[in-house]
Write a protein that holds these residues in place. Structure first.
Motif, PDB file in Angstrom:
ATOM      1  N   VAL A 177      17.171 -16.970 -30.280  1.00 52.45           N
ATOM      2  CA  VAL A 177      16.294 -15.705 -30.497  1.00 52.45           C
ATOM      3  C   VAL A 177      17.285 -14.627 -30.802  1.00 52.45           C
ATOM      4  N   LEU A 178      16.357 -13.475 -32.136  1.00 56.60           N
ATOM      5  CA  LEU A 178      16.780 -12.217 -32.807  1.00 56.60           C
ATOM      6  C   LEU A 178      15.685 -11.971 -32.862  1.00 56.60           C
ATOM      7  N   ASP A 179      16.182  -9.498 -32.904  1.00 59.42           N
ATOM      8  CA  ASP A 179      15.097  -9.078 -32.535  1.00 59.42           C
ATOM      9  C   ASP A 179      15.316  -8.735 -34.220  1.00 59.42           C
ATOM     10  N   ALA A 193      17.226  -4.365 -39.236  1.00 59.59           N
ATOM     11  CA  ALA A 193      18.441  -4.858 -38.715  1.00 59.59           C
ATOM     12  C   ALA A 193      17.741  -6.224 -37.937  1.00 59.59           C
ATOM     13  N   ALA A 194      18.342  -7.614 -38.091  1.00 54.20           N
ATOM     14  CA  ALA A 194      18.067  -8.748 -37.057  1.00 54.20           C
ATOM     15  C   ALA A 194      19.494  -8.645 -36.123  1.00 54.20           C
ATOM     16  N   ASN A 195      19.363  -8.950 -34.682  1.00 60.00           N
ATOM     17  CA  ASN A 195      20.479  -9.481 -34.345  1.00 60.00           C
ATOM     18  C   ASN A 195      19.628 -10.532 -32.925  1.00 60.00           C
ATOM     19  N   VAL A 196      21.089 -10.508 -32.730  1.00 59.94           N
ATOM     20  CA  VAL A 196      20.559 -11.742 -32.012  1.00 59.94           C
ATOM     21  C   VAL A 196      20.863 -10.921 -30.330  1.00 59.94           C
ATOM     22  N   ASP A 197      19.537 -11.786 -29.849  1.00 67.30           N
ATOM     23  CA  ASP A 197      19.310 -11.750 -28.256  1.00 67.30           C
ATOM     24  C   ASP A 197      19.370 -12.652 -27.166  1.00 67.30           C
ATOM     25  N   ALA A 219      17.851  -3.208 -22.493  1.00 67.95           N
ATOM     26  CA  ALA A 219      18.083  -2.206 -22.617  1.00 67.95           C
ATOM     27  C   ALA A 219      17.464  -1.561 -23.744  1.00 67.95           C
ATOM     28  N   GLY A 220      17.304  -2.321 -24.465  1.00 69.29           N
ATOM     29  CA  GLY A 220      17.070  -1.646 -26.704  1.00 69.29           C
ATOM     30  C   GLY A 220      14.960  -1.360 -26.848  1.00 69.29           C
ATOM     31  N   ASP A 221      14.589  -2.294 -25.409  1.00 67.89           N
ATOM     32  CA  ASP A 221      13.433  -2.330 -24.970  1.00 67.89           C
ATOM     33  C   ASP A 221      13.095  -0.954 -23.737  1.00 67.89           C
ATOM     34  N   ALA A 222      13.659  -0.842 -23.601  1.00 70.41           N
ATOM     35  CA  ALA A 222      13.661   0.090 -22.370  1.00 70.41           C
ATOM     36  C   ALA A 222      13.567   1.628 -23.125  1.00 70.41           C
ATOM     37  N   GLU A 223      12.679   1.701 -24.631  1.00 69.80           N
ATOM     38  CA  GLU A 223      12.268   3.158 -24.915  1.00 69.80           C
ATOM     39  C   GLU A 223      10.882   2.797 -24.610  1.00 69.80           C
ATOM     40  N   ASP A 224      10.373   2.123 -24.403  1.00 72.04           N
ATOM     41  CA  ASP A 224       8.985   1.651 -25.025  1.00 72.04           C
ATOM     42  C   ASP A 224       7.993   2.472 -23.684  1.00 72.04           C
TER      43      ASP A 224
END
Length: 117
Positions: free
Chosen positions: A87-89, A101-105, A112-117
């Motif tokens: 799974v990639l973000d 950017a493309a990072n493996v999730d 935590a990266g989605d906590a900003e929403d």
């Protein structure tokens, strides 16, 4: 069977997101008055579907979630893509469709990266 069901939900989510964002941009003047931070986004030059296409092409995977959100104070498309067992973000520039950017999730849940929403 579960994967097919998930893709169905994603397709509905992407269509709903496109409708929500379209209405959101039409009322951007209201955002300044209402204080609603979801209405602060400037109209992106590329559509949500174009961002999904760019992320899928870059990763050679299939998008399962996509949204316009802020990262580092800047609005970008955040696309979650599945490629095999990975799974990639993927972050896509809202103005030109460039992959930022493309990072493996490693954890397939709200991290935590989605906590900003």
């Amino acid at each position: 069977m579960m994967i097919m069901k998930r893709y169905g939900y994603v397709a509905v989510g992407v269509m709903l997101s496109a409708g929500v964002f379209g209405g959101m941009f039409a009322h951007s003047a209201y955002a300044a008055e209402s204080g609603n931070d979801a209405l602060e986004f400037q109209k992106p030059a590329i559509s949500l579907s174009q961002a999904v296409n760019a992320a899928e092409t870059f990763t050679r995977g299939r998008a399962v979630r996509a949204e316009l959100e802020k990262h580092g104070g800047q609005p970008v498309y955040d696309v979650e893509v599945v490629n095999g067992a990975k799974v990639l973000d993927v972050r896509v520039d809202k103005d030109n469709g460039r992959i930022l950017a493309a990072n493996v999730d490693k954890a397939d849940h709200d991290d935590a990266g989605d906590a900003e929403d």
